[in-house]
Design an enzyme around this catalytic site. Structure first.
Site, PDB file in Angstrom:
ATOM      1  N   GLU A 176       7.395  -6.118   7.754  1.00 20.47           N
ATOM      2  CA  GLU A 176       6.705  -5.379   8.805  1.00 20.47           C
ATOM      3  C   GLU A 176       7.468  -5.329  10.134  1.00 20.47           C
ATOM      4  O   GLU A 176       7.614  -4.260  10.739  1.00 20.47           O
ATOM      5  CB  GLU A 176       5.301  -5.976   9.032  1.00 20.47           C
ATOM      6  CG  GLU A 176       4.262  -5.515   8.032  1.00 20.47           C
ATOM      7  CD  GLU A 176       4.310  -6.271   6.709  1.00 20.47           C
ATOM      8  OE1 GLU A 176       3.394  -6.095   5.897  1.00 20.47           O
ATOM      9  OE2 GLU A 176       5.268  -7.046   6.493  1.00 20.47           O
ATOM     10  N   ALA A 217       0.838  -1.199   0.000  1.00 23.67           N
ATOM     11  CA  ALA A 217       0.000   0.000   0.000  1.00 23.67           C
ATOM     12  C   ALA A 217       0.871   1.246   0.000  1.00 23.67           C
ATOM     13  O   ALA A 217       1.857   1.336   0.726  1.00 23.67           O
ATOM     14  CB  ALA A 217      -0.923   0.002   1.215  1.00 23.67           C
ATOM     15  N   GLY A 274       2.398  -6.059   1.264  1.00 21.44           N
ATOM     16  CA  GLY A 274       1.098  -6.190   0.637  1.00 21.44           C
ATOM     17  C   GLY A 274       1.178  -6.570  -0.825  1.00 21.44           C
ATOM     18  O   GLY A 274       0.239  -7.178  -1.366  1.00 21.44           O
ATOM     19  N   GLU A 331       1.383 -10.189  -0.700  1.00 24.53           N
ATOM     20  CA  GLU A 331       0.054 -10.711  -0.398  1.00 24.53           C
ATOM     21  C   GLU A 331      -0.825 -10.714  -1.646  1.00 24.53           C
ATOM     22  O   GLU A 331      -1.543 -11.685  -1.918  1.00 24.53           O
ATOM     23  CB  GLU A 331      -0.608  -9.880   0.691  1.00 24.53           C
ATOM     24  CG  GLU A 331      -1.975 -10.395   1.084  1.00 24.53           C
ATOM     25  CD  GLU A 331      -2.547  -9.683   2.294  1.00 24.53           C
ATOM     26  OE1 GLU A 331      -3.631 -10.099   2.746  1.00 24.53           O
ATOM     27  OE2 GLU A 331      -1.935  -8.721   2.785  1.00 24.53           O
TER      28      GLU A 331
END
Length: 257
Positions: free
Chosen positions: A131, A65, A108, A111
């Site tokens: 993260e 993101a 992400g 993901e």
């Protein structure tokens, strides 16, 4: 103003391209909206049989993101047009999705790639979950997918250390279907699309639905469940064409009807 996502229908193939290279193809809210529109059109158009998700050439397939411009209109991070289920309701893509990844496949973005049914990786691809190194932890969707798609200890090591997984190792662990030189990535994705579109699109969609829904329970439950798309396939033009082509010893001509 560009949406940051290119969407092109090429015969029975929908090509969806992340185009935000200055931000490592990170997904901002306008891109999230464009991806949602793309997946919705893929689902709704019977002439689209498979989709390919790729990204503009550069250092990264996707860095997750893009939070540089803030969050989306609901105050949540945008990610994947609903495919990941992060930041809003999850969108189920009924058609097969091929992810063609290169460079950094980060957080992400990793993901989003794992939401695909087939992953083709350029040999410069590096997958990682950064993260914890940044001292942050979000909705953890990527972790739940990684532990299901990689060997247990490999996934946990990535989650707990932030270490990178190179393309060759990703192929070894079964995360990706094929690793190719960067210059051959688009052609490899097209080959996979051709393999998929050689089969009845309705049968392919019914098979995908059954396989993924069956994963949610035990084998006994999966075997005893009735799958509506499989039942609906009976009597379709494609089902009748498959029977006729077999009897006539010829290649079937599918219509997706």
């Amino acid at each position: 103003m560009s949406s940051g996502v290119e969407f092109v229908k090429d015969g029975h193939v929908a090509r969806v391209t992340l185009d935000n290279p200055k931000a490592l193809n990170a997904i901002d809210p306008r891109m999230d909206d464009a991806l949602f529109a793309a997946w919705t059109e893929v689902n709704d158009d019977p002439d689209v049989w498979v989709a390919i998700l790729s990204a503009t050439a550069g250092k990264a397939f996707c860095a997750g993101a893009d939070v540089s411009g803030g969050t989306d209109r609901d105050g949540r991070m945008a990610l994947g047009g609903g495919l990941t289920g992060v930041g809003g309701p999850q969108l189920t893509l009924r058609k097969p999705l091929i992810a063609a990844v290169h460079g950094y496949v980060i957080g992400g973005g990793f993901e989003l790639a794992m939401c695909a049914d087939v992953i083709v990786a350029a040999d410069d691809s590096q997958f990682f979950i950064p993260e914890v190194r940044a001292g942050i932890i979000g909705e953890a969707g990527i972790m739940h997918r990684a532990i299901r798609q990689l060997p247990h200890h490999v996934a946990l090591a990535m989650v707990l250390t932030g270490d990178r997984l190179p393309a060759a190792k990703a192929e070894q662990y079964g995360l990706v279907n094929e690793v190719v030189p960067v210059a051959e990535l688009a052609a490899a994705a097209d080959r996979w699309a051709a393999k998929i579109t050689a089969s009845s699109p309705l049968a392919v969609q019914a098979a995908k639905d059954a396989v993924l829904r069956g994963l949610g329970g035990s084998l006994e439950s999966a075997l005893s469940t009735r799958y509506e798309p499989i039942e609906a396939y009976a009597g379709t033009k494609d089902q009748l064409e498959g029977v006729a082509a077999f009897a006539e010893k010829r290649k079937p001509v599918w219509t997706g009807r």
